[in-house]
Enzyme design. Structure first.
Site, mmCIF file in Angstrom:
data_model
loop_
_atom_site.group_PDB
_atom_site.id
_atom_site.type_symbol
_atom_site.label_atom_id
_atom_site.label_comp_id
_atom_site.label_asym_id
_atom_site.label_seq_id
_atom_site.Cartn_x
_atom_site.Cartn_y
_atom_site.Cartn_z
ATOM 1 N N HIS A 1 0.794 -1.239 0.000
ATOM 2 C CA HIS A 1 0.000 0.000 0.000
ATOM 3 C C HIS A 1 0.819 1.279 0.000
ATOM 4 C CE1 HIS A 1 1.080 -0.067 4.236
ATOM 5 N NE2 HIS A 1 0.670 1.173 4.332
HETATM 6 N N1 UDP Z 1 -3.157 -5.136 9.313
HETATM 7 C C1 UDP Z 1 -4.410 -5.692 9.597
HETATM 8 N N2 UDP Z 1 -5.175 -6.135 8.559
HETATM 9 C C2 UDP Z 1 -4.780 -6.054 7.256
HETATM 10 C C3 UDP Z 1 -3.496 -5.490 6.979
HETATM 11 C C4 UDP Z 1 -2.722 -5.038 8.023
HETATM 12 O O1 UDP Z 1 -4.797 -5.795 10.762
HETATM 13 O O2 UDP Z 1 -5.544 -6.467 6.372
HETATM 14 C C5 UDP Z 1 -2.329 -4.663 10.420
HETATM 15 C C6 UDP Z 1 -0.952 -5.289 10.483
HETATM 16 O O3 UDP Z 1 -0.993 -6.516 11.163
HETATM 17 C C7 UDP Z 1 -0.186 -4.218 11.250
HETATM 18 C C8 UDP Z 1 -0.804 -2.936 10.758
HETATM 19 O O4 UDP Z 1 -2.080 -3.280 10.219
HETATM 20 O O5 UDP Z 1 -0.434 -4.333 12.642
HETATM 21 C C9 UDP Z 1 0.057 -2.309 9.714
HETATM 22 O O6 UDP Z 1 -0.607 -1.252 9.152
HETATM 23 P P1 UDP Z 1 -0.281 -0.700 7.705
HETATM 24 O O7 UDP Z 1 0.440 -1.715 6.938
HETATM 25 O O8 UDP Z 1 -1.556 -0.150 7.167
HETATM 26 O O9 UDP Z 1 0.622 0.576 8.011
HETATM 27 P P2 UDP Z 1 2.177 0.767 8.252
HETATM 28 O O10 UDP Z 1 2.585 -0.132 9.358
HETATM 29 O O11 UDP Z 1 2.877 0.496 6.978
HETATM 30 O O12 UDP Z 1 2.303 2.193 8.632
#
Ligand code: UDP
Length: 371
Positions: free
Chosen positions: A218
């Site tokens: 994403h």
């Molecule tokens: N996550 C979730 N469901 C999904 C995809 C991700 O619960 O379908 C959780 C994942 O386990 C982690 C968090 O969302 O705890 C990560 O968020 P994201 O990837 O949106 O953001 P980033 O960490 O890259 O800022």
């Protein structure tokens, strides 16, 4: 004491659940001063499977204010948030404003606090990709600079700040407070690990232990770049000839694929809607490998002892790479495929680079001490 927590994106809900739980425990056990946490949801993530489900599943108190700012570009989004957050913050007049991570919501909350001279707490401070083309990098660099208290998840984050000349003066003659407390996401994983095991069965995805790879995608640097998207999706197509590929698809990525890349690139992949937190942990802990451009998932792979291939050219979570659990493969098909062929679980995990799962307790204790 009143803390105004400003959040708006999926990873922030997950991080906030750790602190809200410790605040509730503190209020139950303390006879004297209560901590009054007022939650403001900017609206940045608004689909129920990107927002409500996390509040419900992780027991986060319902937001006291919902700003409803979403679905617009960076500038408009940040501007609208600033305007709405300023009036909410003036109305609430908290002792502290608390923000998480590196989203537009983080930056808007930080700016409002600084302009209103309210002390600002940044949780997950000091991370750097050293790539200012990433919107997240701009948000975190600026937020750190105007924070009063910076809670870092790692020694590496502390070192980043030192290298940039921190601490600076925040108000008058007071220097910023900087602490390594560990990672709040580890607190959340540890808290729910039994429940994930007991309640969520892999059979609902018709897969077995270690017989699938899990992928999320994403980051704007990928979704906004057609050639990177094609590189990653071609690799996934190849991988799907040998492995089941489960891919909970972020709404932004779905939009881009529908509009520019075309659904053919998803053929053979097991595409599902974004899943709730507990379900995601179940999928992560039993995967053969995790392929992701998510920051949170790189760490979660490490916490679950699952190898990770990161679909980016750099990472803020350098410890996972240094310890051999994470490979940076960028968006190049051949590199992604080669990484999958060679991944293995290293023998050691080293000395708790992300702390021991008590980050939220340390944060609340520090805030109480600073009062
Ligand atoms: N996550 C979730 N469901 C999904 C995809 C991700 O619960 O379908 C959780 C994942 O386990 C982690 C968090 O969302 O705890 C990560 O968020 P994201 O990837 O949106 O953001 P980033 O960490 O890259 O800022």
């Amino acid at each position: 004491m009143k803390i105004l927590t400003i959040l708006g994106a999926r990873p922030q809900f997950i991080k906030a659940s750790a602190l809200s739980r410790i605040i509730a425990q503190y209020n139950q056990s303390n006879q004297h001063e209560m901590i009054n946490e007022v939650i403001v949801h900017s609206g940045q993530h608004f689909d129920s499977n990107m927002s409500d489900v996390f509040f419900e599943q992780l027991g986060i108190p319902k937001p006291n204010h919902h700003l409803g700012v979403s679905g617009v570009g960076h500038g408009v989004m940040t501007g609208r948030m600033l305007e709405k957050l300023e009036s909410v913050t003036q109305m609430e007049m908290p002792d502290w404003v608390l923000v998480y991570g590196d989203t537009n919501t983080t930056l808007a909350g930080a700016l409002v606090a600084a302009k209103l001279h309210i002390p600002l707490i940044h949780v997950e401070a000091g991370l750097r990709s050293n790539n200012l083309a990433m919107p997240e990098e701009v948000n975190r660099v600026l937020t750190d600079r105007i924070s009063t208290v910076l809670f870092c998840p790692t020694q590496g984050a502390i070192n980043n700040l030192k290298a940039e000349g921190y601490p600076f003066f925040c108000t008058g003659r007071e220097l910023q407070n900087i602490h390594n407390v560990g990672d709040v996401m580890l607190d959340v994983i540890q808290h729910y690990s039994d429940e994930v095991h007991d309640k969520i069965d892999l059979s609902r995805w018709k897969v077995s232990e270690r017989e699938y790879v899990l992928c999320t995608l994403h980051r704007a640097e990928n979704t906004n770049d057609e050639s990177r998207m094609r590189g990653i999706l071609s690799a996934l197509q190849q991988i799907s000839k040998k492995w089941r590929v489960i891919m909970p698809l972020h709404p932004r990525t779905r939009k881009v694929i529908d509009k520019t890349i075309g659904g053919d690139f998803l053929k053979g992949l097991n595409i599902v809607d974004p899943v709730p937190y507990l379900e995601m942990q179940r999928l992560e802990m039993s995967a053969h490998t995790i392929l992701t451009d998510s920051g949170g998932m790189q760490k979660e792979a490490f916490f679950h002892d699952v190898p990770c291939i990161t679909l980016r050219d750099e990472t803020e979570w350098v410890e996972t790479v240094e310890l051999g659990w994470n490979v940076l493969a960028g968006a190049y098909s051949e590199r992604i495929l080669a990484a999958l062929d060679s991944v293995k679980c290293p023998d050691t995990k080293a000395d708790y680079p992300y702390g021991r799962g008590d980050a939220a307790e340390k944060i609340i204790q520090q805030i109480l001490d600073l009062k």
